[in-house]
Design a protein around this motif. Structure first.
Motif, mmCIF file in Angstrom:
data_model
loop_
_atom_site.group_PDB
_atom_site.id
_atom_site.type_symbol
_atom_site.label_atom_id
_atom_site.label_comp_id
_atom_site.label_asym_id
_atom_site.label_seq_id
_atom_site.Cartn_x
_atom_site.Cartn_y
_atom_site.Cartn_z
ATOM 1 N N LYS A 110 8.044 14.366 -2.491
ATOM 2 C CA LYS A 110 7.370 13.637 -3.566
ATOM 3 C C LYS A 110 7.316 12.134 -3.331
ATOM 4 C CE LYS A 110 8.723 16.895 -7.175
ATOM 5 N NZ LYS A 110 9.400 17.052 -8.455
ATOM 6 N N ALA A 111 8.115 11.625 -2.395
ATOM 7 C CA ALA A 111 8.237 10.182 -2.192
ATOM 8 C C ALA A 111 6.974 9.610 -1.546
ATOM 9 C CB ALA A 111 9.446 9.872 -1.318
ATOM 10 N N LEU A 112 6.498 8.504 -2.122
ATOM 11 C CA LEU A 112 5.364 7.776 -1.558
ATOM 12 C C LEU A 112 5.890 6.569 -0.790
ATOM 13 C CD1 LEU A 112 2.940 7.715 -4.638
ATOM 14 C CD2 LEU A 112 2.817 9.205 -2.633
ATOM 15 N N PRO A 113 5.857 6.619 0.553
ATOM 16 C CA PRO A 113 6.374 5.490 1.320
ATOM 17 C C PRO A 113 5.497 4.248 1.123
ATOM 18 C CG PRO A 113 5.338 7.103 2.774
ATOM 19 C CD PRO A 113 5.341 7.685 1.389
ATOM 20 N N THR A 114 6.129 3.118 0.895
ATOM 21 C CA THR A 114 5.426 1.877 0.587
ATOM 22 C C THR A 114 5.459 0.946 1.795
ATOM 23 O OG1 THR A 114 6.165 2.130 -1.705
ATOM 24 C CG2 THR A 114 5.286 -0.016 -1.080
ATOM 25 N N GLN A 115 4.341 0.291 2.039
ATOM 26 C CA GLN A 115 4.222 -0.658 3.150
ATOM 27 C C GLN A 115 3.716 -1.990 2.622
ATOM 28 O OE1 GLN A 115 4.821 0.189 6.439
ATOM 29 N NE2 GLN A 115 5.276 2.310 5.946
ATOM 30 N N LEU A 116 4.174 -3.086 3.239
ATOM 31 C CA LEU A 116 3.614 -4.399 2.931
ATOM 32 C C LEU A 116 2.236 -4.509 3.568
ATOM 33 C CD1 LEU A 116 6.453 -7.037 3.525
ATOM 34 C CD2 LEU A 116 5.436 -6.361 1.364
ATOM 35 N N THR A 117 1.337 -5.164 2.877
ATOM 36 C CA THR A 117 0.028 -5.481 3.449
ATOM 37 C C THR A 117 0.128 -6.880 4.068
ATOM 38 O OG1 THR A 117 -0.725 -6.561 1.431
ATOM 39 C CG2 THR A 117 -1.144 -4.168 1.631
ATOM 40 N N PRO A 118 -0.874 -7.302 4.838
ATOM 41 C CA PRO A 118 -0.857 -8.683 5.349
ATOM 42 C C PRO A 118 -0.742 -9.717 4.221
ATOM 43 C CG PRO A 118 -2.440 -7.387 6.574
ATOM 44 C CD PRO A 118 -1.958 -6.512 5.438
ATOM 45 N N LEU A 119 -1.414 -9.483 3.104
ATOM 46 C CA LEU A 119 -1.299 -10.392 1.964
ATOM 47 C C LEU A 119 0.127 -10.389 1.419
ATOM 48 C CD1 LEU A 119 -2.690 -12.299 -0.038
ATOM 49 C CD2 LEU A 119 -3.256 -10.280 -1.421
ATOM 50 N N GLY A 120 0.755 -9.212 1.381
ATOM 51 C CA GLY A 120 2.143 -9.119 0.930
ATOM 52 C C GLY A 120 3.078 -9.890 1.843
ATOM 53 N N ARG A 121 2.842 -9.819 3.156
ATOM 54 C CA ARG A 121 3.670 -10.569 4.113
ATOM 55 C C ARG A 121 3.509 -12.078 3.917
ATOM 56 N NH1 ARG A 121 6.195 -7.342 7.291
ATOM 57 N NH2 ARG A 121 5.354 -5.314 7.832
ATOM 58 N N GLU A 122 2.296 -12.504 3.663
ATOM 59 C CA GLU A 122 2.031 -13.928 3.425
ATOM 60 C C GLU A 122 2.738 -14.399 2.149
ATOM 61 O OE1 GLU A 122 -1.900 -16.272 2.019
ATOM 62 O OE2 GLU A 122 -2.148 -15.063 3.844
ATOM 63 N N HIS A 123 2.634 -13.594 1.122
ATOM 64 C CA HIS A 123 3.279 -13.886 -0.165
ATOM 65 C C HIS A 123 4.805 -13.961 0.020
ATOM 66 C CE1 HIS A 123 2.635 -14.200 -4.452
ATOM 67 N NE2 HIS A 123 3.448 -13.186 -4.724
ATOM 68 N N LEU A 124 5.338 -13.008 0.776
ATOM 69 C CA LEU A 124 6.774 -12.980 1.045
ATOM 70 C C LEU A 124 7.218 -14.206 1.826
ATOM 71 C CD1 LEU A 124 9.571 -11.672 1.088
ATOM 72 C CD2 LEU A 124 8.813 -10.334 3.077
ATOM 73 N N SER A 140 0.856 -1.185 0.000
ATOM 74 C CA SER A 140 0.000 0.000 0.000
ATOM 75 C C SER A 140 0.890 1.233 0.000
ATOM 76 C CB SER A 140 -0.930 -0.003 1.217
ATOM 77 O OG SER A 140 -0.178 0.066 2.405
ATOM 78 N N ARG A 141 0.388 2.278 -0.665
ATOM 79 C CA ARG A 141 1.072 3.572 -0.703
ATOM 80 C C ARG A 141 0.020 4.654 -0.540
ATOM 81 N NH1 ARG A 141 4.626 3.788 -6.098
ATOM 82 N NH2 ARG A 141 2.694 3.085 -7.030
ATOM 83 N N PRO A 142 0.374 5.735 0.123
ATOM 84 C CA PRO A 142 -0.604 6.822 0.262
ATOM 85 C C PRO A 142 -0.873 7.473 -1.094
ATOM 86 C CG PRO A 142 1.537 7.518 1.079
ATOM 87 C CD PRO A 142 1.655 6.059 0.749
ATOM 88 N N ASP A 143 -2.041 8.094 -1.218
ATOM 89 C CA ASP A 143 -2.373 8.792 -2.463
ATOM 90 C C ASP A 143 -1.472 9.999 -2.687
ATOM 91 O OD1 ASP A 143 -4.400 7.014 -3.110
ATOM 92 O OD2 ASP A 143 -5.917 8.172 -2.025
ATOM 93 N N GLN A 144 -1.085 10.645 -1.572
ATOM 94 C CA GLN A 144 -0.205 11.807 -1.654
ATOM 95 C C GLN A 144 0.980 11.609 -0.726
ATOM 96 O OE1 GLN A 144 -2.656 15.211 -0.744
ATOM 97 N NE2 GLN A 144 -3.092 15.538 -2.915
ATOM 98 N N ALA A 145 2.112 12.146 -1.133
ATOM 99 C CA ALA A 145 3.325 12.029 -0.313
ATOM 100 C C ALA A 145 3.162 12.857 0.957
ATOM 101 C CB ALA A 145 4.532 12.518 -1.108
ATOM 102 N N PRO A 146 3.483 12.252 2.125
ATOM 103 C CA PRO A 146 3.400 13.012 3.367
ATOM 104 C C PRO A 146 4.401 14.160 3.408
ATOM 105 C CG PRO A 146 4.213 10.773 3.770
ATOM 106 C CD PRO A 146 3.880 10.887 2.320
ATOM 107 N N VAL A 147 5.562 13.961 2.784
ATOM 108 C CA VAL A 147 6.605 14.991 2.719
ATOM 109 C C VAL A 147 7.275 14.852 1.352
ATOM 110 C CG1 VAL A 147 8.772 15.804 3.708
ATOM 111 C CG2 VAL A 147 7.021 14.853 5.208
#
Length: 148
Positions: free
Chosen positions: A92-106, A83-90
């Motif tokens: 231009k960079a959009l910080p990316t996070q693993l979702t629970p499904l991403g963790r399972e896949h990993l 998941s990534r936010p729609d807008q960068a908090p600071v």
């Protein structure tokens, strides 16, 4: 050295490249049934270890271009792995996070990749494995220090 140049079977650089190629092929073979590529796996692994990385940071860590990473991140987000936010908090960079499904896949991919590493090291003793890791780390450090 022969008159033709470096003997490939004694060239450390060539042997490292050959080992890298064999490792890549073996990893691709175990990741393919999971619907993953090595870059896909690398991206998820980087995010598990350092949540919130930007596209540029992930691209550097996975040794691909920012454009390639952006395409991958869009696909991973669409599939629900990150998941990534729609807008960068600071900035231009959009910080990316693993979702629970991403963790399972990993977790599935990590287990598959681990089987490759175990097979690669199977002919080495525990002491030889530790020595190999230390030697490779020192080689990397020597090359990076020379570039600094």
């Amino acid at each position: 050295m022969s008159q033709r140049g470096i003997e490939l079977d004694t060239s450390l650089g060539y042997l490292l490249k050959e080992a890298s190629s064999a490792l890549r092929s073996a990893m691709e073979a175990v990741l393919r049934p999971l619907g993953m590529t090595i870059t896909h796996y690398s991206c998820l692994e980087l995010l598990a270890q350092r949540p919130g990385l930007s596209n540029s940071e992930l691209a550097r860590g996975a040794f691909v271009t920012r454009q390639s990473m952006n395409v991958l991140l869009q696909a991973l987000e669409r599939d629900g792995f990150v998941s990534r936010p729609d807008q960068a908090p600071v900035g231009k960079a959009l910080p990316t996070q693993l979702t629970p499904l991403g963790r399972e896949h990993l977790a599935q991919a990590t287990a598959a990749v681990r089987t490759v590493e175990v097979r690669m090291l199977s002919d080495l003793t525990a002491d030889e494995q530790q020595a190999a890791l230390g030697i490779l780390r020192r080689m990397i450090r020597s090359l990076r220090d020379a570039d600094a």
